[in-house]
Design an enzyme around this catalytic site. Sequence first.
Site, short mmCIF file in Angstrom:
data_model
loop_
_atom_site.label_atom_id
_atom_site.label_comp_id
_atom_site.label_asym_id
_atom_site.label_seq_id
_atom_site.Cartn_x
_atom_site.Cartn_y
_atom_site.Cartn_z
N GLU A 200 3.83 -36.65 0.54
CA GLU A 200 5.11 -35.93 0.52
C GLU A 200 5.13 -34.99 -0.67
OE1 GLU A 200 8.68 -38.39 0.40
OE2 GLU A 200 7.76 -39.86 1.74
N GLU B 230 18.15 -34.12 7.40
CA GLU B 230 18.45 -35.38 8.10
C GLU B 230 19.81 -35.91 7.65
OE1 GLU B 230 14.79 -38.05 8.25
OE2 GLU B 230 14.03 -36.36 7.09
N LYS C 75 20.57 -39.56 6.00
CA LYS C 75 20.07 -39.94 4.68
C LYS C 75 21.26 -39.93 3.70
CE LYS C 75 15.95 -39.56 3.65
NZ LYS C 75 14.66 -39.19 3.04
N GLU D 155 19.25 -35.38 -0.78
CA GLU D 155 18.43 -36.12 0.19
C GLU D 155 18.59 -35.57 1.62
OE1 GLU D 155 16.35 -38.95 0.01
OE2 GLU D 155 16.29 -38.56 -2.13
#
Length: 340
Positions: free
Chosen positions: A261, A313, A316, A321
Site C-alpha cells: 500500500e 470507501e 471506513k 480514511e
Amino acid sequence: MERLRPSATALFLMIMFQFYLSIKVGGIGVNYGMLGDNLPPPSQVIALLKSRGVTGVRLFHPNLDALRALQGAGIQVILGTLNQDLQGLASNPSFATNWVQTNVIPFSQTVQFSCISAGNEVIPGELAEYVLPAMVNLKAALRSAGLGQTPVSTSVSTKIIADSFPPSHGKFSPEVSSIMRSITAFLAADGSPLLVNVYPYFAYISNPQQISLSYALFTSPEAVIVDGGLEYDNLFDAITDTVYSALEKAGGETVEIIVSESGWPSAGNGDIATVENAQTYNNNLIAHVSEGCGTPKRPCKRLETYIFAMFNENLKPQGTEQHFGLFFPNMTEVYHVQSN
Ligand SMILES: *[C@@H]1O[C@H](CO)[C@@H](O)[C@H](O)[C@H]1NC(C)=O
C-alpha cells in the site's frame, strides 16, 4: 500491397515501443478495497483496471466475483486472508486447505497469484502470534495442491520499526522483533517477499516540523538526507529502506519488499490532504516506481507497488480514511493519474 508492408526497422521500432509501454506500466498495482455500500460490481471494477493498463491488484480478502472477473485478465493478484481467519488458519491445517481449495485452486489456471498474504497490519497486536503459523499452513496447503511456487507472506505497517532515522538505523521494535525474526527466516527460506504498507503521508503529518512536504511528495529538487553513501530525495525510498535495514539485521538480507500500500488522501485534513497533493503524490509515485530504479539500498531492482486505493470507501472511519481513492464509487476519477 508491397508498399504497405512495414520495413524491418519500423517493425523493430513498433515492437520496442510496445515493449517500452509494457515496461512503463509494469509493477504498478491498485488496492481494491471494498468497504463501501455504493461500489460498482467487481466485473466493472476489473474492466476499469484493465482499461487503465493496471498490471496488479490486491484483494484484502477473497471475493469470488472479483476472482472470476480476474480470470484471464492478465492482472496479477495479491490475495489476502481476513484478519479474523488468522487464528483458524494458524491452528487448523484443514482450515488452510479449505481456504486454498475455495479461493485459489479454482482460479489457479487463469489468475496469476503473485502472493498470498496472511492478514494485514496485525503486528504488533493480539493476532500477531498467529501470522507465521498461518503462513506455514497456507504454504503447506498450496504445496500439496501443486502450487508451492506461490509466495506466502503477510502485510505489515511501519509500526513494526524502531529507530526510523536515518534509514540505515532501521530495526524491528523490541515488541515485534521475535515474531519478525521468525517471519523473516520463513520468507528468506521460501524466497518470498515481505509486504509493507509505506505511507509518507502519515510520516509527514506526524512530524511536519522536520519533514518537508516536497520530500514527502517526491518534488524535492535535491537530496534531503545523506545516509552513509546513500542519498535520499524522497521519503518513500527512505521509509522502504528503513524496512530493508530491519530485514537485514534480522537475517533477511535476501528478502525483497513489495509495497502493498501507498497513497495520499485527497480530502479530510485541511491543506495537506488535497486533490492536488494526492495527484502529485500518486503520479510521482507511479513515475518513480516505473523507472525501475528501486531504492538507494536496492538500486536497479524494480519495486512492485500497489496504490491505496481504487475507490473512496464510505464505510471506513470518517476523515481522510474515506478519501484515499483514485475513483469515486461512480467510477469517475477523483483526479487523473497517468497509469498508461
Ligand atoms: C461521480 O461522483 C462524484 C462524487 O460524488 C460527483 O462529484 C460526480 O459528479 C459524479 N459523476 C457522475 C458522472 O455522476
